[in-house]
Structure formats: structure tokens, C-alpha cells
Write an enzyme that holds these catalytic residues in place. Structure first.
Site, short mmCIF file in Angstrom:
data_model
loop_
_atom_site.label_atom_id
_atom_site.label_comp_id
_atom_site.label_asym_id
_atom_site.label_seq_id
_atom_site.Cartn_x
_atom_site.Cartn_y
_atom_site.Cartn_z
N ARG A 199 0.83 -1.20 0.00
CA ARG A 199 0.00 0.00 0.00
C ARG A 199 0.87 1.26 0.00
O ARG A 199 2.07 1.21 0.29
CB ARG A 199 -0.91 0.01 1.23
CG ARG A 199 -2.02 -1.02 1.20
CD ARG A 199 -2.78 -1.09 2.51
NE ARG A 199 -2.00 -1.71 3.58
CZ ARG A 199 -2.43 -1.90 4.81
NH1 ARG A 199 -3.64 -1.48 5.16
NH2 ARG A 199 -1.66 -2.50 5.72
N LYS A 206 1.66 1.87 7.45
CA LYS A 206 1.99 1.06 8.63
C LYS A 206 2.89 1.83 9.59
O LYS A 206 3.55 2.80 9.22
CB LYS A 206 2.66 -0.24 8.22
CG LYS A 206 1.73 -1.20 7.49
CD LYS A 206 0.50 -1.56 8.31
CE LYS A 206 0.84 -2.38 9.54
NZ LYS A 206 -0.37 -2.68 10.36
N TYR A 218 -1.12 4.46 10.84
CA TYR A 218 -1.49 3.46 11.84
C TYR A 218 -0.31 3.28 12.79
O TYR A 218 0.84 3.18 12.35
CB TYR A 218 -1.80 2.12 11.17
CG TYR A 218 -3.11 2.07 10.43
CD1 TYR A 218 -4.31 2.24 11.10
CD2 TYR A 218 -3.15 1.85 9.05
CE1 TYR A 218 -5.52 2.20 10.42
CE2 TYR A 218 -4.35 1.80 8.36
CZ TYR A 218 -5.54 1.98 9.06
OH TYR A 218 -6.73 1.94 8.38
N HIS A 230 -0.84 1.50 16.44
CA HIS A 230 -1.06 0.30 17.27
C HIS A 230 -0.05 0.25 18.42
O HIS A 230 0.61 -0.77 18.66
CB HIS A 230 -0.97 -0.96 16.42
CG HIS A 230 -1.99 -1.01 15.31
ND1 HIS A 230 -3.34 -1.14 15.54
CD2 HIS A 230 -1.85 -0.93 13.96
CE1 HIS A 230 -3.99 -1.15 14.39
NE2 HIS A 230 -3.11 -1.02 13.42
N GLU A 258 -5.85 4.47 13.72
CA GLU A 258 -6.78 3.48 14.29
C GLU A 258 -7.55 4.00 15.49
O GLU A 258 -8.53 3.37 15.91
CB GLU A 258 -6.02 2.20 14.67
CG GLU A 258 -5.15 2.29 15.91
CD GLU A 258 -3.81 2.96 15.67
OE1 GLU A 258 -3.01 3.03 16.62
OE2 GLU A 258 -3.53 3.41 14.53
N ASP A 281 -2.60 -6.97 15.19
CA ASP A 281 -1.96 -5.65 15.27
C ASP A 281 -2.00 -5.09 16.69
O ASP A 281 -1.11 -4.33 17.09
CB ASP A 281 -2.64 -4.65 14.34
CG ASP A 281 -2.07 -4.68 12.92
OD1 ASP A 281 -0.88 -4.99 12.78
OD2 ASP A 281 -2.82 -4.42 11.98
#
Length: 375
Positions: free
Chosen positions: A17, A77, A96, A98, A120, A272
Site C-alpha cells: 500500500r 503502517k 497506523y 497500534h 486506528e 496488530d
């Protein structure tokens, strides 16, 4: 306020991505911002460098060039250790994160005094997670595809077709969590004619699922005994548990996993955030599975990366309006102006501002004074 926005190429295993599309570049340019994109960053999603240039971006050769020139880094990511040394102190980050499942990254962001918002945990007043939802949809749908594939005999599975054929039983699929990912998984499992059940603690959510599936789902409010019974008789268990911003609780024990038929498959979409099976550990698209207690575990930490074009288009359609706000005002200004972005604040100037992350890692949390929004 004009910012230089930097988009490096993703380097996590098989992560194809990209954090922005040419349309997004054009929109940022319209707002007066400059965009630096690493050469080849969009290739995995089938966006050529020339498309970004035509939209107004500047292509630079390396990730180091992106980080050196940008005020705001935009990724898909979370940063991994190979990228840590590229960040400038005080840089801004929108991706993101996490963090509740990643103490090393959390401490790095604090040490480097990065201002960061995690996709997120951006949350609207009605409780929606608009930047997580599109990837949850993709992951939920793909989870069933992955399970069906790994149930096949050549993959070491039990040799069961999800929907069976006339005269043979269909597979039993249990989905733990009826949120966005769990709902999408249920749709695909039903479409493949599996015997499908969803466990969720929220009766209202189960009522919603009952309405839109016409009663075709077995819907259960779980407790430990019920969960153990359902797991034991399942051919596939999909973990779709989500506690926004926090580490995922382990709702399926090793003992429950051991009770399943050898060659059964579990898919942990929640990996994740630490995973919801006691036996879970992160895997990659290159090596997606391992076997514990005779059960195949699929715990890929970036499931949507396998369908990069679809995922990039879905993700950036949701992130772009927020990205424009962050670019226009900076992370602090955007968080002060928009309660949804305020909810996504993770680190600011070397201080942790996320209570669930602080609880997960034993790190003191501060209130981001001056940014609190009066509701």
C-alpha cells in the site's frame, strides 16, 4: 500554514500500500502544501511516479530524502526499527500506530519527541473509527478467504470445503467479535455457505446482525464456557475483537485451541493490537502461518496489504479529508479543531497522551493541555 508532506515507500514485509494517491497529492497542492514521495512508493498499488509528478508531487530517490525534507510524515503502517533513525526530532507523523502492542515504538516516538496521531484511534462523536473501518472491512473479508485456502489438504489443513457439497456437511465458522471486521467476515462466510456463528458481548450488535442476515447467523452473547464449546466444534475461528487503542484481551486460551480438530484454522485479525488468541504471534505474507496444538494459525499483521490497490484506494478515500486538516493546521492545531483527531493523539513533544497505551506499557500519561476541546 504550509507544510511539506513526506510519503516514504512502505518497507514492512509485502506491504504494497501507499499512504497517498495522485488525487490526494493534487488536493494537498491545492491547499498550498508540497509533497515529497519516495521513488517507487506507489508501484505496489500500481501508481507510477509519473502520475504523482503530474499531480504536483516531487519524487526523491530515497526514504532518507523524504524524512530529511518533510515536516509531516504520512505512512500506512507503523514505523519499524529500520526507519527510526530517519526521523528528525519533533517531526509529525500520521499513520497506523497500534502502540498498545508495541512498547519499542512507543518509547522511540517519545524519545524523538514525535507528534503523532494514530489512524486506528481517530474516533467520531458517534463512536465510529473512520480510518480503521475501511481496512477492517478488507481484513474481515480476506480472513475468510485465507481460512478457506489453508483448510485445503495441500496446505496442511483438514481438507474441508467451507460450503461443503450436497450430501456433506459445511464447515463451521465461528467469528469472535461482531464489529466491522467480524461483520464483513460473516458476510463472506455466509456467501460461501459455511455454517456461521458470531459471538459478541453487545446484544444490540447481535440484533443488527440478525436483521440484515435474515436470521441466517447463529448469534451468541459469549461467556467462557460458551466460547470454549463453540471453538471446540469449529473448523475455522476468526478473532475480530477490538478495544480501540488498547491491547486486545486474550479471549481464546491455548486449551481451547487444543480442543479443535487437527488441521483446523484460526485467523487473528486483532494481531496488530496483540491478538485475541493465547497462541497468536505476528506472521507475514511471506510466511503467513504456523501450527500450534495441531491448529493452523494465520496471524498476518497487515492483511489488507495483499490487495494493495483496493486497500490503498479504500484507505486514502477515508484519510484524505483528515490529512488535509493535519497539513493545514499541523497535528496540534488539527487536534484542537477536530475532536475526532484529538481522540487519535498518541504522543506529543516527548509525552504520552494515550491512556490505554500508558496502561499497556506502564508509562506515565499527561493531559495535552491547551488542546482539550470543550464539548
Amino acid at each position: 500554514m504550509s507544510l511539506i508532506v513526506g510519503v516514504p515507500k512502505e518497507i514492512k514485509d509485502n506491504e504494497n500500500r501507499v499512504a497517498i494517491t495522485p488525487d490526494g497529492v493534487f488536493e494537498l497542492a491545492h491547499h498550498g502544501h508540497s509533497v515529497l514521495i519516495q521513488a517507487g512508493a506507489g508501484e505496489g498499488s500500481r501508481f507510477a511516479d509519473a502520475e504523482f509528478v503530474e499531480a504536483g508531487a516531487t519524487i526523491v530517490p530515497t526514504a532518507a530524502d523524504v524524512f530529511a525534507g518533510a515536516d509531516l510524515i504520512v505512512k500506512v503502517k507503523e514505523p519499524i526499527p529500520a526507519e527510526y533513525g530517519l526521523f528528525k526530532e519533533g517531526q509529525q507523523l500520521f499513520t497506523y500506530l497500534h502502540l498498545a502492542a508495541d512498547e519499542q515504538q512507543t518509547r522511540f516516538l517519545l524519545e524523538r519527541k514525535i507528534d503523532a496521531i494514530g489512524y486506528e484511534v481517530v474516533q467520531t462523536a458517534d463512536g465510529r473509527l473512520p480510518l480503521l473501518a475501511p481496512m477492517s472491512e478488507v481484513a474481515g473479508r480476506m480472513a475468510v478467504q485465507a481460512a478457506a485456502h489453508h483448510l485445503e489438504s495441500p496446505r496442511g489443513g483438514a481438507g474441508i470445503l467451507l460450503g461443503g457439497v450436497p450430501g456433506t456437511p459445511a464447515a463451521k465458522v465461528t467469528i469472535i467479535g461482531g464489529g466491522v471486521a467480524g461483520t464483513e467476515a460473516a458476510k463472506i462466510a455466509l456467501g460461501m455457505r459455511a455454517i456461521t456463528r458470531v459471538l459478541d458481548l453487545n446484544p444490540a450488535r447481535l440484533a443488527y446482525l440478525a436483521d440484515f442476515t435474515g436470521g441466517r447467523l447463529d448469534l451468541v452473547v459469549p461467556n467462557r464456557i460458551r466460547t470454549a464449546q463453540y471453538v471446540a466444534e469449529s473448523d475455522v475461528v476468526i478473532g475480530a475483537v477490538l478495544v480501540p487503542g488498547a491491547k486486545t484481551p486474550k479471549v481464546v486460551t491455548r486449551e481451547m485451541i487444543a480442543s479443535m480438530r487437527p488441521g483446523s484454522v484460526v485467523v487473528d485479525i486483532a494481531i496488530d493490537q496483540g491478538g485475541c488468541f493465547e497462541t497468536s504471534r505476528p506472521t507475514t505474507h511471506a510466511n503467513p502461518t504456523y501450527v500450534e496444538e495441531g491448529v493452523i494459525h494465520y496471524c498476518v499483521a497487515n492483511i489488507p496489504g495483499a490487495v494493495a490497490r483496493t486497500s490503498t484506494l479504500a484507505l486514502t478515500a477515508s484519510t484524505l479529508p483528515y490529512l488535509v486538516q493535519v497539513a493545514d493546521k499541523g497535528i496540534r492545531g488539527a487536534a484542537k479543531a477536530n475532536p475526532a483527531l484529538y481522540a487519535g493523539l498518541s504522543t506529543l513533544g516527548g509525552q504520552l497522551v494515550s491512556a490505554p497505551v500508558g496502561e499497556a506499557h506502564g508509562i506515565d500519561v499527561v493531559d495535552p493541555q491547551g488542546l482539550r476541546i470543550n464539548s
